[in-house]
Each structure stands twice: as C-alpha cells, then as structure tokens.
Design an enzyme around this catalytic site. Structure first.
Site, PDB file in Angstrom:
ATOM      1  N   SER A 202       0.835  -1.203   0.000  1.00  0.00           N
ATOM      2  CA  SER A 202       0.000   0.000   0.000  1.00  0.00           C
ATOM      3  C   SER A 202       0.874   1.259   0.000  1.00  0.00           C
ATOM      4  CB  SER A 202      -0.951  -0.053   1.202  1.00  0.00           C
ATOM      5  OG  SER A 202      -1.986   0.895   1.086  1.00  0.00           O
ATOM      6  N   ASP A 296      -9.882  -4.642  -4.319  1.00  0.00           N
ATOM      7  CA  ASP A 296      -9.152  -3.533  -3.692  1.00  0.00           C
ATOM      8  C   ASP A 296      -9.358  -2.262  -4.509  1.00  0.00           C
ATOM      9  OD1 ASP A 296      -7.324  -1.809  -2.515  1.00  0.00           O
ATOM     10  OD2 ASP A 296      -5.586  -3.113  -2.838  1.00  0.00           O
ATOM     11  N   HIS A 326      -7.843  -5.484   0.007  1.00  0.00           N
ATOM     12  CA  HIS A 326      -6.724  -4.722   0.557  1.00  0.00           C
ATOM     13  C   HIS A 326      -6.467  -5.179   1.995  1.00  0.00           C
ATOM     14  CE1 HIS A 326      -4.123  -1.164   0.211  1.00  0.00           C
ATOM     15  NE2 HIS A 326      -4.265  -1.076   1.522  1.00  0.00           N
TER      16      HIS A 326
END
Length: 355
Positions: A202, A296, A326
């Site tokens: 991320s 995601d 995610h």
C-alpha cells in the site's frame, strides 16, 4: 496506572485474545460452513470474493466496529494495530534487533539459517498504513517474520516518520536514507549488495517503488522490488476506487485522509515521488513483482503502474489475487487464500535474491 486502569487494560487484552481466537476459528471452518455463514457469493467485475474474506467482512459489519479512519489519528493508530494483530502470528526467528540506519529506526529480522552468514540476501521492507498508521512493532511484525522465514532472507523493516506530523516527502526521505545507509556499510549490516530488494504494501508499496526509481537514478544496486497493492495515483480516479471503496475494508474516507495528511499541499501531489503514474522511468530499474487484490480500490492503479514499468523495458510480473481485498498481507495467523498468496510472494522473493 491506577487499579481501575489496570483492570480495564487486562479486560481489553482478554477481549482481544477472544476476538483473535474467534477469527481463527472462523477461518478453520469447512468451506461449506463458511459459505452458509457468509451468504451468497459476491461477484463484481467478473471476480468472486474469497469466501473466508467475505465471512470476515460480514462479521466486521455485524460487530459494527468502526474503521481506523473514523477515529482521531492517534487512536486510529491503536485501532489499526489491533486489527493487524487479529490474524498475525509470531513466527520464530533466529534473531531480531531494534536499531537505527541513517538516523531512522529499523527492526532487523534474521532467520536461523542466516545467523552465521557474513553477507545476507536482504529485503528492506517499508510498511503500509496510508502514510499515517503502522510501525515496525505491531502492524507488520508478523509480515516481516513470515517473509524472512519463508524467503530465507534478512529483513530490515523501516520505521519512517508518519504524517500528518511529518508530511511528504519525510517518509520517502527516511526510506531512502535507510537504503543508502545499509549499502554504505555492508559489513555492519551483513548484506550482500548484489542481492538486495525493497518491498512494501500500500503506502509502503508507493515508497518502495519510488525508492527503486531513485536507486536506478543514483546507480545504487537493487536486485528486486516487491510491490504489494501499491498506491501509485495521487488523484484517485480509477474505476476500482469507485467499485470497491465501500464495503471491502479500504474506504474512500481512509484514502482521502491518507492523501490529505501525507500531501496536504495540493501543489505537491503531482510530484513523481508520490504520484508514480506520472514518474519518468529511468534505465536500470530493478525487476518487479507487482501484486494486486481483485476487490481492492487500489487494484487498477497498481496494475497501471506495472504496465508503465513494462513499457519502459522493466522485467515485471503482475499477479492479481482476484478474490482478496486490501490488507490481506497481514492475514498470516491461519490457513487461508491470503496466507497462500503471501507464501508465493516469499517464494518469488527468495528466487530473485538467491540466483
């Protein structure tokens, strides 16, 4: 701490332990039982949500636990750490130490097989958390242990400064400072400069990708980059952000909070160190494994960045974990599709650094 405070803290620990046990028990159920509890399959954009993931999301909704982004940031950091620990696991290590590199706190993980090695294949790991959450202690300790153990590499986890206290480019500068410091003293860090990787998830994927570009420009050795559902678009206009920004853990509110905290000056948002889709790709960029999750919001921008690397001549493998969401990197404490996916990442990291 007062007696009442000690009692409350103990009660909270007991509650956390019970929640961890309950989540693990859910993941251990037979597939048919999980499907009955999770409900009808969720199919979006031609993808079917993994049943364990769907069940966990349903439990979260029924428990009405608010996301970290709904709290003031200091409290949200605690909430996210607790969420990460629900499916974490303290995998055994040969050695773990906390120190500094380039003035930045780091945690070093050494698997047993490398304790006596003078020059170790090494991953510099940069954690996610929207640039505002996460640390080397709680949110990503399990991840670093798992990757070190499964890949057979030393892991150096970077505890960069967080926004909003330290906005862009602080996190990037800290990450690059660690990498330079480690390469600058390979004997102290016991690294093999020819077998170095950088990776993260991320926000950490963003920082890792930006570091890989900087390494190529500066001529620093880098053998591999592991980009796990990376943030690559400062402006967030992809279709996947619209499709999955509600109900799949990572929310629009979280993403808005992250960019507002990390890059509060809108004039800096096109900077290629944060908006990677606008970055020039120099010669010599390290080969990459880019992993995205089907459900995601960041899926499309991660895949768009992978395509940009390919167009620039970089050796890239793009893998989409179609049924996952995610945050799946942290789900290592129970057998599930997420842990299997991270196991494959570890295998590919190992292969890249042991050639």
């Amino acid at each position: 701490m007062s007696t009442a405070g000690a009692v409350a803290a103990r009660a909270h620990r007991v509650q956390q332990a019970a929640e961890r046990g309950a989540v693990r028990a859910l993941f251990a159920l037979p597939e048919r039982a999980k499907r009955l509890l999770a409900g009808a399959p969720v199919v979006i954009d031609g993808q079917t949500l993994d049943v364990s993931t769907q069940l966990l999301l349903r439990v979260q909704r029924l428990s009405r636990k608010p996301g970290a982004e709904t709290f003031p940031i200091p409290q949200g950091r605690v909430v996210l750490a607790e969420q990460s620990e629900l499916l974490g696991e303290a995998f055994a290590m040969g050695a773990i130490s906390d120190t500094e590199a380039g003035g930045v706190p780091v945690r070093v993980y050494v698997p047993r097989e490398l304790l006596d090695a003078a020059a170790r294949p090494t991953l510099v790991f940069i954690h996610g958390g929207g640039f505002i959450y996460g640390d080397r202690h709680s949110t990503h300790d399990s991840v670093c242990r798992f990757l070190a153990d499964r890949a057979g590499v030393q892991v150096i986890s970077v505890d960069y400064r967080l926004a909003p206290e330290a906005p862009f480019p602080a996190a990037f500068e800290d990450s690059l400072a660690v990498y330079r410091a480690v390469l600058g003293d390979p004997e102290q860090w016991r690294v093999d400069a020819d077998r170095m990787a950088v990776g993260g998830d991320s926000a950490g994927g963003n920082l890792s990708a930006a570091l890989a570009l900087a390494a190529a420009r500066e001529g620093l050795p880098l053998a591999f980059q592991l980009l796990i559902y990376p943030v690559t678009d400062s402006f967030g206009e992809s279709a996947s952000r619209q499709l999955f920004g509600r109900g799949f853990f990572l929310t629009h509110e979280f993403m808005d909070l992250a960019i507002d905290a990390y890059v509060p000056d809108h004039a800096l948002r096109p900077d290629p160190r944060v908006h990677l889709l606008g970055a020039e790709i120099p010669d010599g960029v390290a080969p990459a494994l880019v992993v995205t999750a089907g459900f995601d919001p960041l899926r499309d921008e991660g895949e768009a960045y992978a395509r940009r690397l390919v167009e620039a001549g970089v050796d890239v493998e793009l893998r989409r974990e179609t049924g996952l969401i995610h945050g799946f990197l942290n789900w290592l404490g129970a057998p599930c599709a997420a842990r299997d996916a991270v196991g494959v990442m570890a295998e590919q990291l190992s292969a890249a650094l042991k050639r």
